[in-house]
Design an enzyme around this catalytic site. Structure first.
Site, PDB file in Angstrom:
ATOM      1  N   LEU A  93      37.149  36.236  46.043  1.00 54.24           N
ATOM      2  CA  LEU A  93      37.549  37.040  47.196  1.00 54.24           C
ATOM      3  C   LEU A  93      36.940  36.478  48.491  1.00 54.24           C
ATOM      4  O   LEU A  93      35.808  36.008  48.500  1.00 54.24           O
ATOM      5  CB  LEU A  93      37.092  38.489  47.013  1.00 54.24           C
ATOM      6  N   ASN A 107      33.794  44.109  38.893  1.00 51.25           N
ATOM      7  CA  ASN A 107      34.401  43.059  38.073  1.00 51.25           C
ATOM      8  C   ASN A 107      33.808  43.131  36.675  1.00 51.25           C
ATOM      9  O   ASN A 107      32.678  43.586  36.499  1.00 51.25           O
ATOM     10  CB  ASN A 107      34.104  41.679  38.677  1.00 51.25           C
ATOM     11  N   HIS A 109      32.965  40.636  33.360  1.00 53.37           N
ATOM     12  CA  HIS A 109      32.807  39.213  33.021  1.00 53.37           C
ATOM     13  C   HIS A 109      32.348  39.100  31.569  1.00 53.37           C
ATOM     14  O   HIS A 109      31.458  39.848  31.141  1.00 53.37           O
ATOM     15  CB  HIS A 109      31.781  38.578  33.962  1.00 53.37           C
ATOM     16  N   ASP A 145      30.302  35.719  40.346  1.00 54.75           N
ATOM     17  CA  ASP A 145      29.842  36.564  39.234  1.00 54.75           C
ATOM     18  C   ASP A 145      28.362  36.934  39.379  1.00 54.75           C
ATOM     19  O   ASP A 145      27.658  37.117  38.382  1.00 54.75           O
ATOM     20  CB  ASP A 145      30.085  35.872  37.879  1.00 54.75           C
TER      21      ASP A 145
HETATM   22  C1  GRF Z   1      38.420  39.293  30.273  1.00 57.27           C
HETATM   23  O1  GRF Z   1      37.733  38.564  29.290  1.00 57.27           O
HETATM   24  C2  GRF Z   1      37.525  39.552  31.462  1.00 57.27           C
HETATM   25  O2  GRF Z   1      36.181  39.732  31.115  1.00 57.27           O
HETATM   26  C3  GRF Z   1      37.685  38.288  32.264  1.00 57.27           C
HETATM   27  O3  GRF Z   1      39.037  37.926  32.115  1.00 57.27           O
HETATM   28  C4  GRF Z   1      39.547  38.476  30.903  1.00 57.27           C
HETATM   29  C5  GRF Z   1      40.718  39.331  31.284  1.00 57.27           C
HETATM   30  O4  GRF Z   1      41.423  39.837  30.180  1.00 57.27           O
HETATM   31  N1  GRF Z   1      37.291  38.514  33.635  1.00 57.27           N
HETATM   32  P1  GRF Z   1      42.520  40.953  30.393  1.00 57.27           P
HETATM   33  O5  GRF Z   1      43.548  40.392  31.385  1.00 57.27           O
HETATM   34  O6  GRF Z   1      41.849  42.188  30.924  1.00 57.27           O
HETATM   35  O7  GRF Z   1      43.144  41.169  29.043  1.00 57.27           O
END
Ligand code: GRF
Length: 201
Positions: A93, A107, A109, A145
């Protein structure tokens, strides 16, 4: 009612987990105002539409980050969004976006941050040889992150794990953790003390 905006780029399974938790009251007094994808073909878009959620595509191709973010922020503001949840949104962003929703962007991660930020976090964990990894929900700041950590869950790394098998086990935990963390934030049960997100007594 608290209004969430969810940003996706792909399959959208975390978006669905949030929608379910809003639907059954685990995230109380909250509604999903808009699901925005930066990619026309994101599988999650169709899944959001099937749930009857409002969706928008803000294509990123051929424009600057700031220009793209301005349109995304406009869409979020038009839908009177209070908190933005990134759910597999594959875009860093701009300062403009961060300022528009200060301390209100979350977010998820797939690692125990600050270990393994960036792409392919699950593979990074296997290759590094850690025995435990997991997932993290954090506030988004200008670092990759690196913002204040709201909640984490651990997942064991097994000797015979592939990137796929480990990712699948982490994803199960993500789907529980993200709704819990969003509920914690929207109910205002926290305070920010520098980098630390503390529970209010
Ligand atoms: C997930 O593993 C999330 O942690 C990461 O990207 C992936 C997204 O998966 N940021 P989804 O689109 O929510 O199925």
């Amino acid at each position: 009612m608290t209004r969430l905006g969810i940003l996706i780029s792909g399959r959208g399974s975390n978006m669905l987990a949030l929608a379910e938790a809003v639907g059954d009251g685990r995230i109380p007094e909250t509604e999903i105002a808009i699901v925005i994808s930066d990619k026309q073909n994101a599988a999650g878009l169709e899944r959001a539409r099937q749930l009857g959620l409002a969706t928008e595509v803000v294509e990123r191709h051929g424009r600057s980050r700031e220009d793209h973010d301005r349109e995304t922020v406009d869409a979020l503001k038009n839908h009177r969004v209070d908190f933005v949840c990134l759910a597999g949104y594959m875009r860093v962003l701009s300062a403009y976006f961060l300022e528009s929703f200060r301390d209100s962007i979350l977010n998820i991660h797939p690692s125990l941050l600050p270990a393994f930020p960036g792409l392919n976090a699950q593979l990074q964990a296997i290759e590094h040889g850690v025995k435990w990894t997991g997932c993290t929900v954090h506030f988004v700041d200008e670092t990759l992150d690196g913002g204040p950590i709201i909640a984490q869950r651990t997942v064991a790394v097994l000797d015979d794990d592939s990137e796929e098998s480990l990712s699948a086990r982490i994803l199960e935990q993500e789907h529980q953790l993200y709704p819990e963390a969003v509920a914690f934030v929207v109910t205002g049960k926290y305070e920010l003390a520098g980098r630390r997100v503390l529970s209010k007594p």
